[in-house]
Scaffold this motif. Structure first.
Motif, PDB file in Angstrom:
ATOM      1  N   TYR A 210       0.828  -1.201   0.000  1.00  0.00           N
ATOM      2  CA  TYR A 210       0.000   0.000   0.000  1.00  0.00           C
ATOM      3  C   TYR A 210       0.861   1.249   0.000  1.00  0.00           C
ATOM      4  CZ  TYR A 210       0.692  -0.098   5.145  1.00  0.00           C
ATOM      5  OH  TYR A 210       1.210  -0.141   6.419  1.00  0.00           O
ATOM      6  N   VAL A 211       0.235   2.336  -0.418  1.00  0.00           N
ATOM      7  CA  VAL A 211       0.861   3.652  -0.443  1.00  0.00           C
ATOM      8  C   VAL A 211       0.062   4.591   0.440  1.00  0.00           C
ATOM      9  CG1 VAL A 211       1.023   5.702  -1.918  1.00  0.00           C
ATOM     10  CG2 VAL A 211       2.129   3.587  -2.628  1.00  0.00           C
ATOM     11  N   LEU A 212       0.779   5.425   1.199  1.00  0.00           N
ATOM     12  CA  LEU A 212       0.173   6.520   1.950  1.00  0.00           C
ATOM     13  C   LEU A 212       0.542   7.802   1.222  1.00  0.00           C
ATOM     14  CD1 LEU A 212       1.321   5.495   5.557  1.00  0.00           C
ATOM     15  CD2 LEU A 212      -0.738   4.752   4.334  1.00  0.00           C
ATOM     16  N   ALA A 213      -0.462   8.603   0.882  1.00  0.00           N
ATOM     17  CA  ALA A 213      -0.211   9.799   0.082  1.00  0.00           C
ATOM     18  C   ALA A 213      -1.227  10.871   0.453  1.00  0.00           C
ATOM     19  CB  ALA A 213      -0.300   9.463  -1.409  1.00  0.00           C
ATOM     20  N   SER A 214      -1.065  12.038  -0.138  1.00  0.00           N
ATOM     21  CA  SER A 214      -2.079  13.073   0.049  1.00  0.00           C
ATOM     22  C   SER A 214      -3.402  12.571  -0.523  1.00  0.00           C
ATOM     23  CB  SER A 214      -1.670  14.358  -0.662  1.00  0.00           C
ATOM     24  OG  SER A 214      -1.694  14.166  -2.074  1.00  0.00           O
ATOM     25  N   ALA A 215      -4.505  13.085   0.001  1.00  0.00           N
ATOM     26  CA  ALA A 215      -5.814  12.674  -0.505  1.00  0.00           C
ATOM     27  C   ALA A 215      -5.936  12.993  -1.996  1.00  0.00           C
ATOM     28  CB  ALA A 215      -6.925  13.361   0.287  1.00  0.00           C
ATOM     29  N   LYS A 216      -5.339  14.093  -2.434  1.00  0.00           N
ATOM     30  CA  LYS A 216      -5.411  14.481  -3.844  1.00  0.00           C
ATOM     31  C   LYS A 216      -4.691  13.485  -4.740  1.00  0.00           C
ATOM     32  CE  LYS A 216      -4.218  18.231  -7.051  1.00  0.00           C
ATOM     33  NZ  LYS A 216      -3.597  19.581  -7.180  1.00  0.00           N
ATOM     34  N   LEU A 217      -3.457  13.116  -4.375  1.00  0.00           N
ATOM     35  CA  LEU A 217      -2.701  12.160  -5.180  1.00  0.00           C
ATOM     36  C   LEU A 217      -3.364  10.787  -5.141  1.00  0.00           C
ATOM     37  CD1 LEU A 217      -0.331  11.258  -6.884  1.00  0.00           C
ATOM     38  CD2 LEU A 217       1.040  11.048  -4.783  1.00  0.00           C
ATOM     39  N   ALA A 218      -3.798  10.366  -3.960  1.00  0.00           N
ATOM     40  CA  ALA A 218      -4.459   9.059  -3.848  1.00  0.00           C
ATOM     41  C   ALA A 218      -5.717   9.014  -4.719  1.00  0.00           C
ATOM     42  CB  ALA A 218      -4.813   8.783  -2.391  1.00  0.00           C
ATOM     43  N   ARG A 219      -6.466  10.090  -4.717  1.00  0.00           N
ATOM     44  CA  ARG A 219      -7.688  10.139  -5.549  1.00  0.00           C
ATOM     45  C   ARG A 219      -7.336  10.065  -7.032  1.00  0.00           C
ATOM     46  NH1 ARG A 219      -9.613  14.067  -3.200  1.00  0.00           N
ATOM     47  NH2 ARG A 219      -8.816  15.753  -4.504  1.00  0.00           N
ATOM     48  N   SER A 220      -6.287  10.757  -7.438  1.00  0.00           N
ATOM     49  CA  SER A 220      -5.876  10.735  -8.843  1.00  0.00           C
ATOM     50  C   SER A 220      -5.456   9.330  -9.269  1.00  0.00           C
ATOM     51  CB  SER A 220      -4.722  11.719  -9.072  1.00  0.00           C
ATOM     52  OG  SER A 220      -5.141  13.048  -8.822  1.00  0.00           O
ATOM     53  N   LEU A 221      -4.748   8.631  -8.387  1.00  0.00           N
ATOM     54  CA  LEU A 221      -4.331   7.271  -8.699  1.00  0.00           C
ATOM     55  C   LEU A 221      -5.542   6.344  -8.827  1.00  0.00           C
ATOM     56  CD1 LEU A 221      -1.250   7.000  -6.305  1.00  0.00           C
ATOM     57  CD2 LEU A 221      -1.192   7.220  -8.793  1.00  0.00           C
TER      58      LEU A 221
END
Length: 338
Positions: A210-221
């Motif tokens: 899994y990856v932990l990221a900003s909500a914006k980047l996670a949403r884009s992915l």
């Protein structure tokens, strides 16, 4: 009558020879009869378990072994010419993936302690830098940057560029909670953390991380299908959730690996061999001769080692195996050092 095939001892991929948690195995066995079903609530359940474990919002989590896809995605953002900085030698899944979209790899040599050379990495960052990729503990050296220094470095560097920190081996250290940079993701810094269940959890064959990221980047992915249910499997999700809850198994594996790793280091000290301060589930040492000479000696005893590092041609990485396998491998290495 044909001879039975020889059993090969594989000490080249940093896999866990101690196997998965008994809880994970039980979860797999209980769900084998349901392979006719697509992924359902299991995705949300694992996401919730990770969110509680990492103390982070579920929308900041993307499931899957996605380092290569993440590299390709980031390289494509903003067009060709983006630079990706990493330490050499190092694990290259992310940086290898940037070329198809026109990304450029910037390799920064490890320092004389075989650590990530943090000042040199910072000096390499410029307006073209798309991301900095750091592994801590590093692979192949296994070295770990001092906790407070590393967290402060990542926090400061994230003001200039996206920083991706691969913590695949962090659970092998005695104090992973103090060393992780996950808190920087929680606090809104331009940081991504990668974790995997392939190492200390022993689930390499199920390809789950899994990856932990900003909500914006996670949403884009997620919008382009990364971390979607069709890219995951039920058994991997169930096993990962069960393993995450089994802290006793993680502690037992960490303790066993540390003991075996110290036996390797004792061998190196006794023979005057240079070695790194590895804290993962492998050792890294200077065999004093070309890589192929030692791997050939190991192969003759049915021990598979495949790694080669052009930047450090006499250095060898050996994964920690089961105790009897480690004894045999150390005997072969000791003989080759004479």
């Amino acid at each position: 009558m044909t001879d039975a095939p020889r059993s090969i001892i594989i000490l080249s991929h940093n896999e866990s020879p101690f196997g998965p948690s008994p809880r994970a195995l039980r979860a797999i066995e209980e769900n084998l009869a349901h392979l006719n079903r697509y992924v359902g609530d299991e995705l949300d359940q694992l996401t919730a378990a990770i969110a509680a474990h990492e103390r982070i919002a579920p929308e900041q989590i993307v499931l899957g072994e996605i380092l290569d896809v993440l590299g390709l995605y980031l390289s494509a953002q903003g067009g060709p010419g983006g630079e990706f900085i990493y330490s050499e030698p190092g694990y290259t899944a992310l940086v290898d993936a940037v070329a198809p979209a026109g990304g450029k790899i910037i390799a920064v040599p490890l320092n004389d302690r075989l650590d990530n050379d943090l000042p040199a990495i910072a000096s390499a960052v410029n307006a073209r830098t798309r991301a900095v990729y750091l592994i801590n503990p590093h692979n192949p050296s296994g070295t770990v940057s001092p906790a407070e220094e590393f967290i402060a470095f990542v926090r400061d560097l994230s003001n200039r560029a996206l920083v991706i920190v691969d913590e695949a081996y962090l659970d092998y250290t005695l104090d992973p909670e103090r060393r992780t940079v996950a808190g920087l993701v929680r606090d809104g810094h331009q940081v991504v953390v990668f974790r995997t269940f392939a190492k200390i959890h022993g689930l390499a064959g199920l390809a789950i991380g899994y990856v932990l990221a900003s909500a914006k980047l996670a949403r884009s992915l997620r919008q382009i299908g990364i971390g979607a249910f069709h890219g995951l499997n039920r058994l991997g999700l169930l096993a990962a959730q069960a393993s995450l809850a089994d802290s006793e198994h993680i502690t037992a594996v960490r303790t066993a690996v540390a003991a075996e790793r110290e036996s390797w280091h004792a061998l190196f000290r006794a023979n005057g061999v240079s070695f790194s301060a590895a804290q993962g589930n492998f050792v890294f040492f200077d065999a004093g001769r070309r890589h192929g000479d030692v791997t050939a000696a190991l192969a003759a005893r049915d021990i598979a080692i495949k790694q080669s590092y052009p930047a450090l041609p006499t250095w060898l990485r050996i994964s920690i195996g089961l105790p009897d396998d480690n004894v045999l491998a150390r005997q072969v290495v000791a003989d080759s050092l004479r």
